[in-house]
Design a protein around this motif. Structure first.
Motif, PDB file in Angstrom:
ATOM      1  N   ALA A  14      -1.840  -1.170   5.050  1.00 32.54           N
ATOM      2  CA  ALA A  14      -2.691  -1.209   3.587  1.00 32.54           C
ATOM      3  C   ALA A  14      -3.446  -0.735   3.795  1.00 32.54           C
ATOM      4  N   LEU A  15      -4.117  -1.652   5.336  1.00 33.71           N
ATOM      5  CA  LEU A  15      -5.498  -0.984   6.206  1.00 33.71           C
ATOM      6  C   LEU A  15      -5.425  -0.085   6.489  1.00 33.71           C
ATOM      7  N   GLY A  16      -4.318   0.211   7.513  1.00 30.53           N
ATOM      8  CA  GLY A  16      -4.145   1.413   7.766  1.00 30.53           C
ATOM      9  C   GLY A  16      -3.997   3.121   7.326  1.00 30.53           C
ATOM     10  N   LEU A  17      -3.222   2.950   5.846  1.00 29.39           N
ATOM     11  CA  LEU A  17      -3.999   3.600   4.666  1.00 29.39           C
ATOM     12  C   LEU A  17      -4.632   4.254   4.293  1.00 29.39           C
ATOM     13  N   PHE A  18      -5.624   3.101   4.625  1.00 29.29           N
ATOM     14  CA  PHE A  18      -6.730   2.882   3.727  1.00 29.29           C
ATOM     15  C   PHE A  18      -7.796   4.126   4.702  1.00 29.29           C
ATOM     16  N   PHE A  19      -7.498   3.866   6.150  1.00 31.02           N
ATOM     17  CA  PHE A  19      -8.379   4.745   6.804  1.00 31.02           C
ATOM     18  C   PHE A  19      -7.243   6.017   6.767  1.00 31.02           C
TER      19      PHE A  19
END
Length: 160
Positions: free
Chosen positions: A98-103
């Motif tokens: 989720a953090l990767g996709l957030f970025f």
């Protein structure tokens, strides 16, 4: 005064009862959020893979990804849009995915010079849903829970 106190206690009991029932939907809501956002990014990644020449042209002329050469940005962006959603849907490394996709989402918004208000609103929605997964983890219906169980001998954290 006693009647007012009874009314308050009954209202409090009713509220807690309803709130506990609604809280039971949390794992389903997190699962739905994971799948909704993951599918949007995965579909975008598949589109990029289907027509790689157009993808390279978009990254060279349309998307203004800061710092990275356009070819590297195309490979990294497409790879992230394929791999991270699969992990997110499975609930593996949910917070990381989720953090990767957030970025990826942030880079997508800042790399487009002109973004339509509707598209911007959709990116904001995705960002909020991804932030919820980062904060609350993948939920009860995530493979992360099984991995935690194996790693910590059956002691699953209460955070997820």
């Amino acid at each position: 005064m006693d009647t007012l106190q009874n009314l308050f206690l009954q209202t409090s009991f009713f509220y807690r009862n309803v709130a506990s029932k609604i809280s039971m939907l949390e794992p389903v809501a997190l699962l739905a959020a994971r799948f909704y956002v993951a599918w949007a990014f995965f579909a975008s990644g598949l589109t990029k893979l289907r027509d790689w020449e157009s993808t390279l042209m978009l990254f060279e002329y349309e998307y203004q990804v800061p710092v990275l050469p356009f070819e590297l940005a195309a490979y990294l962006g497409t790879g992230a849009e394929i791999i991270l959603p699969l992990l997110l849907m499975a609930g593996l490394a949910s917070r990381f995915s989720a953090l990767g996709l957030f970025f990826v989402n942030i880079v997508a918004v800042i790399s487009l010079e002109d973004i339509a208000p509707v598209a911007y609103a959709e990116h904001v929605l995705w960002g909020v849903l991804l932030a919820l997964v980062v904060i609350f983890n993948g939920g009860r219906f995530a493979l992360d829970r099984l991995v935690e169980k194996q790693l910590f001998n059956g002691k699953v954290s209460t955070v997820s």
